[in-house]
Design a protein around this motif. Sequence first.
Motif, PDB file in Angstrom:
ATOM      1  N   LEU A 105      31.401  24.372 -11.971  1.00 41.34           N
ATOM      2  CA  LEU A 105      31.293  23.065 -12.614  1.00 41.34           C
ATOM      3  C   LEU A 105      29.861  22.765 -13.055  1.00 41.34           C
ATOM      4  O   LEU A 105      29.642  21.967 -13.967  1.00 41.34           O
ATOM      5  CB  LEU A 105      31.773  21.961 -11.663  1.00 41.34           C
ATOM      6  CG  LEU A 105      33.268  21.943 -11.334  1.00 41.34           C
ATOM      7  CD1 LEU A 105      33.566  20.878 -10.271  1.00 41.34           C
ATOM      8  CD2 LEU A 105      34.098  21.680 -12.589  1.00 41.34           C
ATOM      9  N   SER A 129      33.015  14.846 -11.219  1.00 39.75           N
ATOM     10  CA  SER A 129      33.855  14.508 -12.375  1.00 39.75           C
ATOM     11  C   SER A 129      33.005  13.831 -13.445  1.00 39.75           C
ATOM     12  O   SER A 129      31.952  13.248 -13.160  1.00 39.75           O
ATOM     13  CB  SER A 129      34.990  13.581 -11.951  1.00 39.75           C
ATOM     14  OG  SER A 129      34.479  12.312 -11.553  1.00 39.75           O
ATOM     15  N   ASP A 130      33.446  13.903 -14.678  1.00 38.51           N
ATOM     16  CA  ASP A 130      32.717  13.256 -15.774  1.00 38.51           C
ATOM     17  C   ASP A 130      32.530  11.764 -15.510  1.00 38.51           C
ATOM     18  O   ASP A 130      31.459  11.199 -15.788  1.00 38.51           O
ATOM     19  CB  ASP A 130      33.458  13.454 -17.099  1.00 38.51           C
ATOM     20  CG  ASP A 130      33.257  14.844 -17.688  1.00 38.51           C
ATOM     21  OD1 ASP A 130      32.522  15.654 -17.073  1.00 38.51           O
ATOM     22  OD2 ASP A 130      33.831  15.119 -18.757  1.00 38.51           O
ATOM     23  N   GLU A 131      33.575  11.124 -14.983  1.00 36.20           N
ATOM     24  CA  GLU A 131      33.493   9.685 -14.735  1.00 36.20           C
ATOM     25  C   GLU A 131      32.406   9.368 -13.707  1.00 36.20           C
ATOM     26  O   GLU A 131      31.580   8.470 -13.915  1.00 36.20           O
ATOM     27  CB  GLU A 131      34.835   9.162 -14.237  1.00 36.20           C
ATOM     28  CG  GLU A 131      34.841   7.660 -13.960  1.00 36.20           C
ATOM     29  CD  GLU A 131      36.177   7.146 -13.461  1.00 36.20           C
ATOM     30  OE1 GLU A 131      36.274   5.942 -13.185  1.00 36.20           O
ATOM     31  OE2 GLU A 131      37.124   7.944 -13.369  1.00 36.20           O
ATOM     32  N   SER A 132      32.391  10.103 -12.593  1.00 37.31           N
ATOM     33  CA  SER A 132      31.385   9.847 -11.559  1.00 37.31           C
ATOM     34  C   SER A 132      29.990  10.182 -12.063  1.00 37.31           C
ATOM     35  O   SER A 132      29.027   9.445 -11.804  1.00 37.31           O
ATOM     36  CB  SER A 132      31.692  10.666 -10.303  1.00 37.31           C
ATOM     37  OG  SER A 132      32.873  10.216  -9.676  1.00 37.31           O
ATOM     38  N   LYS A 178      34.479  17.524  -5.859  1.00 40.92           N
ATOM     39  CA  LYS A 178      35.041  17.506  -7.213  1.00 40.92           C
ATOM     40  C   LYS A 178      35.012  16.095  -7.796  1.00 40.92           C
ATOM     41  O   LYS A 178      34.729  15.908  -8.991  1.00 40.92           O
ATOM     42  CB  LYS A 178      36.473  18.029  -7.202  1.00 40.92           C
ATOM     43  CG  LYS A 178      36.606  19.523  -6.932  1.00 40.92           C
ATOM     44  CD  LYS A 178      38.068  19.931  -6.936  1.00 40.92           C
ATOM     45  CE  LYS A 178      38.253  21.416  -6.695  1.00 40.92           C
ATOM     46  NZ  LYS A 178      39.696  21.801  -6.663  1.00 40.92           N
ATOM     47  N   PHE A 179      35.297  15.110  -6.963  1.00 37.89           N
ATOM     48  CA  PHE A 179      35.273  13.716  -7.412  1.00 37.89           C
ATOM     49  C   PHE A 179      33.867  13.334  -7.866  1.00 37.89           C
ATOM     50  O   PHE A 179      33.691  12.694  -8.915  1.00 37.89           O
ATOM     51  CB  PHE A 179      35.731  12.800  -6.276  1.00 37.89           C
ATOM     52  CG  PHE A 179      35.685  11.332  -6.607  1.00 37.89           C
ATOM     53  CD1 PHE A 179      36.729  10.718  -7.285  1.00 37.89           C
ATOM     54  CD2 PHE A 179      34.596  10.557  -6.228  1.00 37.89           C
ATOM     55  CE1 PHE A 179      36.677   9.364  -7.591  1.00 37.89           C
ATOM     56  CE2 PHE A 179      34.537   9.210  -6.533  1.00 37.89           C
ATOM     57  CZ  PHE A 179      35.582   8.608  -7.216  1.00 37.89           C
TER      58      PHE A 179
END
Length: 344
Positions: free
Chosen positions: A120, A286-289, A282-283
Amino acid sequence: MNLRKYFGLATVVALILSLTACAADSDQATGEGDSLSGTELTVYSGRSEEFIGPFFADFEAATGIELNVRYGDSAELAAQLLEEGDNSPADIFISQDAGSLGAVAEAGMLATLESEVLSLVPAEYAAASGNWVGITGRARVFAYDPIKVTELPTSIDDLLDPKWDGKIGFAPTNASFQGFVTALRQLRGDVAAEAWLTGLAANNPVPYEKNTMIVEAINAGQIEIGLTNHYYVYTVADGLGTEINVKDGFFAAGDPGNLINVSGAGVLNTAANSAGAVELIKFLLSDESQNRFVTDTYEYSVLPNIPAPQDLPSFLEIGSPIVDLDALKDVRKTQEMLIRAGLL
């Protein structure tokens, strides 16, 4: 915090590492067969609740996993993990800096992360061993008073000029500062690094316990410049609810003062809920985080597709020196140098 107490705690890390035999290959953190929903996850967090607490709350809401979080200084938590060994209740260690993660990984306590997690982020923001991965990036800067400082330094060597006597702030016990010094040792060698520290000490820099205190002191006119991470100027301004008389400055491209370090995470190989720990990583990646880290905490994303914080240069524009972040775990010699120089 008392400096001797801090040094003693940080030294525990080095001492235990020196006594720890080379560990066998860690189990891979796959989490196969584990149930995520409704389970608990014990987190040792070197990131403060102010910074990462809202992300933890969102993770709990999204997954149903209850987080039991122990907050503390990254070096102290690393020492705690090494003392606890296989009996540690921690599932995941989230550190403010790469050095503390490296110390725990070197003791054989972190599992190898799945390739889908490691892939990632760019390779330079994860351990070559695969034991930890970066979560956010931070650039070392000099915060300064734009009214009093009209000629900006272009190198950390400029700070050795006698004109800065008594005007420089730094946080000697902070993991980020010690990471910078450890990187300086890597870039210039121990002799040159210690000579720089001795020169800095000759200018009577003012020690602070926290980076926010450096920025606050500049804003109050007590000092003119300080070595810190880029986001603390924004943090202090947000806390006061107003603009402050402090700006971030960057040294010339390639200068050691432009170090880019990362906060990161690793899963304990004794984790009771390794699958939940991987899901938390992973959270956070993430793009949002990652976008929220940029907008809410003003940190850099470790994902190449996420823009830099507002009004700040990109990582490529900063011109950071090339440093092996995994090697920043070697803090014991750094602390010994700081003591010899009279800075710790």
